[in-house]
Design a protein around this motif. Structure first.
Motif, PDB file in Angstrom:
ATOM      1  N   VAL A 113       0.850  -1.125  -0.015  1.00  0.00           N
ATOM      2  CA  VAL A 113       0.131   0.210  -0.039  1.00  0.00           C
ATOM      3  C   VAL A 113       0.919   1.269   0.107  1.00  0.00           C
ATOM      4  N   ILE A 114       0.652   2.070  -0.961  1.00  0.00           N
ATOM      5  CA  ILE A 114       1.249   3.499  -0.859  1.00  0.00           C
ATOM      6  C   ILE A 114       0.487   4.467  -0.466  1.00  0.00           C
ATOM      7  N   LEU A 115       0.856   5.214   0.659  1.00  0.00           N
ATOM      8  CA  LEU A 115       0.120   6.375   1.150  1.00  0.00           C
ATOM      9  C   LEU A 115       0.729   7.730   0.635  1.00  0.00           C
ATOM     10  N   LEU A 116       0.023   8.389  -0.096  1.00  0.00           N
ATOM     11  CA  LEU A 116       0.134   9.681  -0.509  1.00  0.00           C
ATOM     12  C   LEU A 116      -0.519  10.930   0.217  1.00  0.00           C
ATOM     13  N   HIS A 117       0.050  11.795   0.521  1.00  0.00           N
ATOM     14  CA  HIS A 117      -0.176  12.886   1.633  1.00  0.00           C
ATOM     15  C   HIS A 117      -0.893  14.043   0.452  1.00  0.00           C
TER      16      HIS A 117
END
Length: 286
Positions: free
Chosen positions: A65-69
């Motif tokens: 999972v990639i978290l993008l702010h």
């Protein structure tokens, strides 16, 4: 929930009260995220002529999972979510181009360019397919990736993300909260950035992008194949409530989720509720 996370949540509550925000409704508060846990790997990836910061947690976990702010901040805003999500998943956080520890480069900011940065990072880290959890601008980047690279995106979760300029309210509902946010963002930029005096440059680059973007084609949104959740706060102050409903109806089988008593800062204001809806998508049927 681990004791350390419980303590972090308690600390946030106590800090909020100590600084006189206790009289404010939850959606008007600006909690500080706890410090990020120790990463298994972190570094600067050379992508698209910039250095893009990333960090990996639970590197042997399942289903990346990639978290993008969102705008003006950094991956440190995920301090509540990473410890929860990394119990089951391999989690990668990214500082978007020009934000946090990443360099800005000379090209004009666009959502296509920032989505390309994420794609090139996936190639650099040899990640064939991932889910995306995107907050605000991060969700827009996720939608661009899901449109143009469907074979690389497993599931898509967006929070507080619009798909075109018509989604914006004429005026935000709480300008005092926005001012507090920008003051904190500027301080964190000076602390993290390799160019600590260039926050004004980042603001100008984002302002220019926001004058024309996002501008996603409804027909393209209808091609998204990834299981998708379109989430927002009950008191979202920047984007019209109807816009999220419209977006959820454009993306096939997308689910609309409204988190009660939070605003655009929902992942910080109620991290437990936020994680519950994120994990609901990620742990659901493929």
């Amino acid at each position: 929930m681990k004791i350390s996370l419980k303590l972090s949540l308690l600390f946030t509550l106590l800090t909020t009260c100590a600084f006189g925000q206790s009289a404010l409704p939850l959606w008007k508060t600006l909690p500080e995220p706890p410090p990020m846990p120790k990463a298994d790997e972190s570094g600067l990836a050379p992508v698209n002529n910039i250095n893009l910061y990333y960090a990996i947690y639970n590197e042997h976990g399942k289903d990346p999972v990639i978290l993008l702010h969102g705008a003006f901040v950094s991956s440190d805003e995920w301090g509540f979510e990473v410890p929860l999500l990394s119990k089951k998943h391999k989690v990668i956080v990214v500082d978007s181009r020009g934000h946090g520890r990443s360099t800005l480069g000379s090209l004009p900011l666009t959502y296509n360019l920032m989505s390309s940065d994420v794609l090139q990072l996936m190639n650099y880290l040899k990640i064939n397919k991932t889910s995306i959890v995107g907050w605000s601008d991060g969700g827009i980047i996720g939608m661009v990736l899901a449109i143009h690279y469907p074979e690389r995106i497993n599931k898509l979760f967006t929070f507080g993300s619009n798909y075109n300029l018509s989604g914006y309210k004429d005026e935000p509902s709480d300008t005092s909260l926005a001012k507090r946010f920008m003051a904190r963002a500027a301080a964190n930029y000076r602390r993290l950035s390799p160019t600590p005096d260039d926050f004004g440059k980042l603001k100008a680059a984002l302002g220019k992008m926001y004058s024309t973007e996002p501008d996603l084609n409804p027909a393209d949104l209808k091609t998204i194949k990834a299981p998708t959740a379109i989430a927002c706060g009950q008191y979202e102050q920047f984007i019209k409530a109807g816009h999220f409903k419209e977006l959820s109806e454009l993306i096939p089988s997308a689910k609309l989720i409204i988190i009660p008593n939070v605003s655009h800062g929902g992942p910080l204001q109620n991290p437990v509720a936020f994680h519950r809806v994120v994990s609901g998508l990620l742990e659901g049927a493929k």
